[in-house]
Motif scaffolding. Structure first.
Motif, PDB file in Angstrom:
ATOM      1  N   GLY A  67      -5.400 -11.582  12.362  1.00 38.32           N
ATOM      2  CA  GLY A  67      -5.933 -11.642  11.009  1.00 38.32           C
ATOM      3  C   GLY A  67      -6.592 -10.365  10.526  1.00 38.32           C
ATOM      4  N   ILE A  68      -6.499  -9.302  11.305  1.00 41.11           N
ATOM      5  CA  ILE A  68      -7.086  -8.016  10.937  1.00 41.11           C
ATOM      6  C   ILE A  68      -5.973  -6.986  10.759  1.00 41.11           C
ATOM      7  N   VAL A  69      -5.978  -6.302   9.605  1.00 38.82           N
ATOM      8  CA  VAL A  69      -5.026  -5.227   9.340  1.00 38.82           C
ATOM      9  C   VAL A  69      -5.672  -3.900   9.715  1.00 38.82           C
ATOM     10  N   GLU A  70      -4.992  -3.135  10.541  1.00 42.18           N
ATOM     11  CA  GLU A  70      -5.513  -1.831  10.984  1.00 42.18           C
ATOM     12  C   GLU A  70      -4.615  -0.706  10.492  1.00 42.18           C
ATOM     13  N   ILE A  71      -5.221   0.312   9.916  1.00 38.94           N
ATOM     14  CA  ILE A  71      -4.524   1.534   9.499  1.00 38.94           C
ATOM     15  C   ILE A  71      -5.123   2.674  10.309  1.00 38.94           C
ATOM     16  N   THR A  72      -4.309   3.343  11.109  1.00 40.47           N
ATOM     17  CA  THR A  72      -4.796   4.357  12.038  1.00 40.47           C
ATOM     18  C   THR A  72      -4.235   5.728  11.674  1.00 40.47           C
ATOM     19  N   VAL A  73      -5.111   6.728  11.648  1.00 40.17           N
ATOM     20  CA  VAL A  73      -4.714   8.115  11.394  1.00 40.17           C
ATOM     21  C   VAL A  73      -5.188   8.958  12.571  1.00 40.17           C
ATOM     22  N   THR A  74      -4.237   9.625  13.243  1.00 36.89           N
ATOM     23  CA  THR A  74      -4.542  10.398  14.447  1.00 36.89           C
ATOM     24  C   THR A  74      -4.130  11.846  14.249  1.00 36.89           C
ATOM     25  N   ASP A  75      -5.010  12.772  14.587  1.00 33.71           N
ATOM     26  CA  ASP A  75      -4.684  14.200  14.476  1.00 33.71           C
ATOM     27  C   ASP A  75      -4.793  14.868  15.837  1.00 33.71           C
ATOM     28  N   GLN A  76      -4.351  16.124  15.898  1.00 33.53           N
ATOM     29  CA  GLN A  76      -4.430  16.927  17.118  1.00 33.53           C
ATOM     30  C   GLN A  76      -5.371  18.112  16.902  1.00 33.53           C
ATOM     31  N   GLY A  77      -6.416  17.852  16.129  1.00 40.65           N
ATOM     32  CA  GLY A  77      -7.370  18.901  15.806  1.00 40.65           C
ATOM     33  C   GLY A  77      -8.374  19.160  16.911  1.00 40.65           C
ATOM     34  N   PRO A  78      -9.454  19.865  16.579  1.00 38.44           N
ATOM     35  CA  PRO A  78     -10.436  20.263  17.603  1.00 38.44           C
ATOM     36  C   PRO A  78     -11.288  19.113  18.114  1.00 38.44           C
ATOM     37  N   GLY A  79     -11.259  17.964  17.446  1.00 37.95           N
ATOM     38  CA  GLY A  79     -12.099  16.851  17.881  1.00 37.95           C
ATOM     39  C   GLY A  79     -13.518  16.973  17.355  1.00 37.95           C
ATOM     40  N   ILE A  80     -14.309  15.941  17.617  1.00 43.59           N
ATOM     41  CA  ILE A  80     -15.676  15.866  17.110  1.00 43.59           C
ATOM     42  C   ILE A  80     -16.634  15.718  18.284  1.00 43.59           C
ATOM     43  N   PRO A  81     -17.651  16.557  18.385  1.00 44.31           N
ATOM     44  CA  PRO A  81     -18.638  16.394  19.468  1.00 44.31           C
ATOM     45  C   PRO A  81     -19.325  15.038  19.389  1.00 44.31           C
ATOM     46  N   VAL A 132     -14.757   1.009   9.270  1.00 44.57           N
ATOM     47  CA  VAL A 132     -14.039   2.186   9.758  1.00 44.57           C
ATOM     48  C   VAL A 132     -14.557   2.522  11.150  1.00 44.57           C
ATOM     49  N   ARG A 133     -13.639   2.756  12.065  1.00 43.11           N
ATOM     50  CA  ARG A 133     -14.003   3.163  13.417  1.00 43.11           C
ATOM     51  C   ARG A 133     -13.413   4.540  13.711  1.00 43.11           C
ATOM     52  N   VAL A 134     -14.018   5.228  14.657  1.00 45.72           N
ATOM     53  CA  VAL A 134     -13.514   6.549  15.021  1.00 45.72           C
ATOM     54  C   VAL A 134     -13.606   6.745  16.527  1.00 45.72           C
ATOM     55  N   TRP A 135     -12.562   7.356  17.046  1.00 42.15           N
ATOM     56  CA  TRP A 135     -12.575   7.831  18.431  1.00 42.15           C
ATOM     57  C   TRP A 135     -12.273   9.311  18.386  1.00 42.15           C
ATOM     58  N   SER A 136     -13.003  10.088  19.163  1.00 36.67           N
ATOM     59  CA  SER A 136     -12.757  11.522  19.172  1.00 36.67           C
ATOM     60  C   SER A 136     -13.240  12.135  20.471  1.00 36.67           C
ATOM     61  N   LYS A 137     -12.535  13.169  20.877  1.00 30.89           N
ATOM     62  CA  LYS A 137     -12.908  13.925  22.075  1.00 30.89           C
ATOM     63  C   LYS A 137     -12.632  15.390  21.796  1.00 30.89           C
ATOM     64  N   PRO A 138     -13.634  16.253  21.959  1.00 33.23           N
ATOM     65  CA  PRO A 138     -13.407  17.684  21.708  1.00 33.23           C
ATOM     66  C   PRO A 138     -12.211  18.203  22.480  1.00 33.23           C
ATOM     67  N   GLY A 139     -11.303  18.864  21.760  1.00 38.08           N
ATOM     68  CA  GLY A 139     -10.099  19.405  22.372  1.00 38.08           C
ATOM     69  C   GLY A 139      -8.937  18.442  22.405  1.00 38.08           C
ATOM     70  N   SER A 140      -9.170  17.182  22.033  1.00 38.27           N
ATOM     71  CA  SER A 140      -8.100  16.174  22.116  1.00 38.27           C
ATOM     72  C   SER A 140      -7.812  15.501  20.773  1.00 38.27           C
ATOM     73  N   GLY A 141      -8.452  15.943  19.702  1.00 41.83           N
ATOM     74  CA  GLY A 141      -8.203  15.355  18.402  1.00 41.83           C
ATOM     75  C   GLY A 141      -9.068  14.144  18.121  1.00 41.83           C
ATOM     76  N   SER A 142      -8.756  13.484  17.000  1.00 42.85           N
ATOM     77  CA  SER A 142      -9.551  12.340  16.540  1.00 42.85           C
ATOM     78  C   SER A 142      -8.635  11.246  16.021  1.00 42.85           C
ATOM     79  N   THR A 143      -9.126  10.030  16.097  1.00 49.02           N
ATOM     80  CA  THR A 143      -8.404   8.878  15.554  1.00 49.02           C
ATOM     81  C   THR A 143      -9.361   8.054  14.711  1.00 49.02           C
ATOM     82  N   PHE A 144      -9.021   7.894  13.441  1.00 46.14           N
ATOM     83  CA  PHE A 144      -9.804   7.062  12.530  1.00 46.14           C
ATOM     84  C   PHE A 144      -9.024   5.785  12.255  1.00 46.14           C
ATOM     85  N   THR A 145      -9.717   4.656  12.259  1.00 51.52           N
ATOM     86  CA  THR A 145      -9.061   3.363  12.059  1.00 51.52           C
ATOM     87  C   THR A 145      -9.788   2.566  10.983  1.00 51.52           C
TER      88      THR A 145
END
Length: 397
Positions: free
Chosen positions: A296-310, A353-366
């Motif tokens: 019952g939950i719709v998820e839209i995910t955007v993932t990049d290969q950028g520098p990541g977020i500390p 909105v949720r976010v996962w990020s690791k410096p050097g590995s990019g970020s994912t916003f959902t």
């Protein structure tokens, strides 16, 4: 005669002894009544009803500083503990009013409890209540002070952000005026002038959009919206910028999910995430955009290969005008409001909105939204089905 006197004397002695006994009983009863008044004091009529009706916290204290009455708000603020005032400063104010008889008012910052570092900002008023009691009223101003600080910060940030493009436009206009006979210089300054004007226009529009989102907690006229159509529109808006840098916008399969909401707002939210990902990604990399329907939950995910977020910045990136990399964000034309708009647009649709990020590995916003079939077709109220808590943060453009 002797017997008569003896009888009269006996009667007199009996009367004296009886009167003394009655006096002793009366004295004991009086002392018992006074003791009962001390142990179980009575406050003036109507005080209980007044305390219940007050929007502020109310406390009644007896001559021994025992709390004899307290409203639910007083307990909620942690002002009363074990039938006594929990804050030494409140005791000092009560004692001062008892000595002088004059009412007192004071603004205080107090610890909410001894178990944590949370504080409350209170306006405290203390006055006599009758001849024996002291009335203490505490108005919680914590949220009002916080909102005022947010307002001041917002105004200060807007002033600062507007100065940059306005100042640049002024300088470029002067440069154009001083080089009318140099076509190359005119073209160069005109190009930069156009860029700064565009940046000013984007900033102004973002401020307007954010103000509108914060003015309402729900979407007033919700309609059925296709998430696949929202994602397609948002991707198309970013395609030219992505292709100019060799960045692939990779989309997954259609989810065929439907939500209730405002299609333009949702498209803006997804567009901001994709635009943010493209700006922070290195050239010739990939930005992934996917959709999923689960429970019952719709998820839209955007993932990049950028520098990541500390990790230290994750909790602040959805704040207005907050930037992880100030210099890079300005160089890419970011306004600092993109992710804040995403957050409020999604919350107004009852999502998060949720976010996962690791410096050097990019970020994912959902972005997570309730599916249309799981909610009534009425103005949406914030709140998703109960989920396990997930640490979230945001990165502004």
């Amino acid at each position: 005669m002797d017997s008569t006197w003896l009888v009269l004397l006996s009667l007199a002695l009996g009367l004296v002894v009886g009167a003394g006994f009655v006096w002793l009983l009366y004295s004991a009863a009086s002392r018992s009544h006074r003791a009962t008044e001390i142990v179980s004091p009575t406050v003036p009529d109507g005080v209980d009803q007044v305390l219940e009706a007050l929007p502020t916290a109310g406390i009644v204290v007896d001559p021994s500083n025992n709390v004899v009455r307290a409203s639910a708000g007083a307990y909620g603020l942690g002002l009363v503990w074990n039938a006594a005032l929990s804050q030494p400063r409140l005791v000092e104010l009560v004692d001062a009013v008892r000595r002088t008889g004059d009412p007192l008012e004071e603004d205080l910052e107090l610890a909410r409890s001894a178990l944590g570092d949370a504080t409350v900002l209170l306006t405290v008023r203390v006055a006599r209540l009758g001849s024996r009691y002291i009335l203490l009223l505490a108005d919680d101003r914590t949220e009002a002070v916080r909102l005022e600080q947010v307002r001041r910060d917002f105004v200060a940030n807007i002033s600062h952000e507007l100065k940059t493009p306005i100042g640049a436009i002024s300088v470029l206009a002067e440069a154009l005026e001083s080089a009318p006979d140099d076509p190359e210089q005119v073209r160069h300054f005109a190009s930069r002038l156009t860029n700064e004007a565009g940046r000013l226009a984007r900033l102004t529009q973002d401020i307007i959009d954010l103000s509108r989102l914060q003015a309402a907690d729900i979407v007033p006229h919700a309609e059925r919206v296709s998430i696949d159509h929202v994602v397609t529109s948002a991707v198309d808006q970013n395609r030219v910028l992505a292709e100019s840098r060799g960045i692939e916008l990779a989309t997954g399969r259609h989810s065929h999910a439907i939500v209730f909401g405002d299609e333009n707002l949702l498209t803006t939210a997804v567009h901001n995430l994709i635009s943010n990902a493209v700006r922070y990604s290195p050239d010739r990399t990939r930005v992934g955009i996917g959709t999923r329907l689960h429970d019952g939950i719709v998820e839209i995910t955007v993932t990049d290969q950028g520098p990541g977020i500390p990790a230290d910045d994750l909790d602040r990136v959805f704040e207005r005008f907050y930037r992880v990399d100030q210099a890079r964000s300005r160089a890419t034309g970011g306004t600092g409001l993109g992710l804040s708009i995403v957050k409020h647009a999604v919350q107004n649709h009852g999502g998060e909105v949720r976010v996962w990020s690791k410096p050097g590995s990019g970020s994912t916003f959902t972005i997570r939204l309730p599916e249309a079939e799981h909610i009534a077709p009425e103005p949406l109220k914030p709140g998703l089905p109960k989920q396990a808590p997930v640490k979230q943060g945001e990165r502004t453009t």
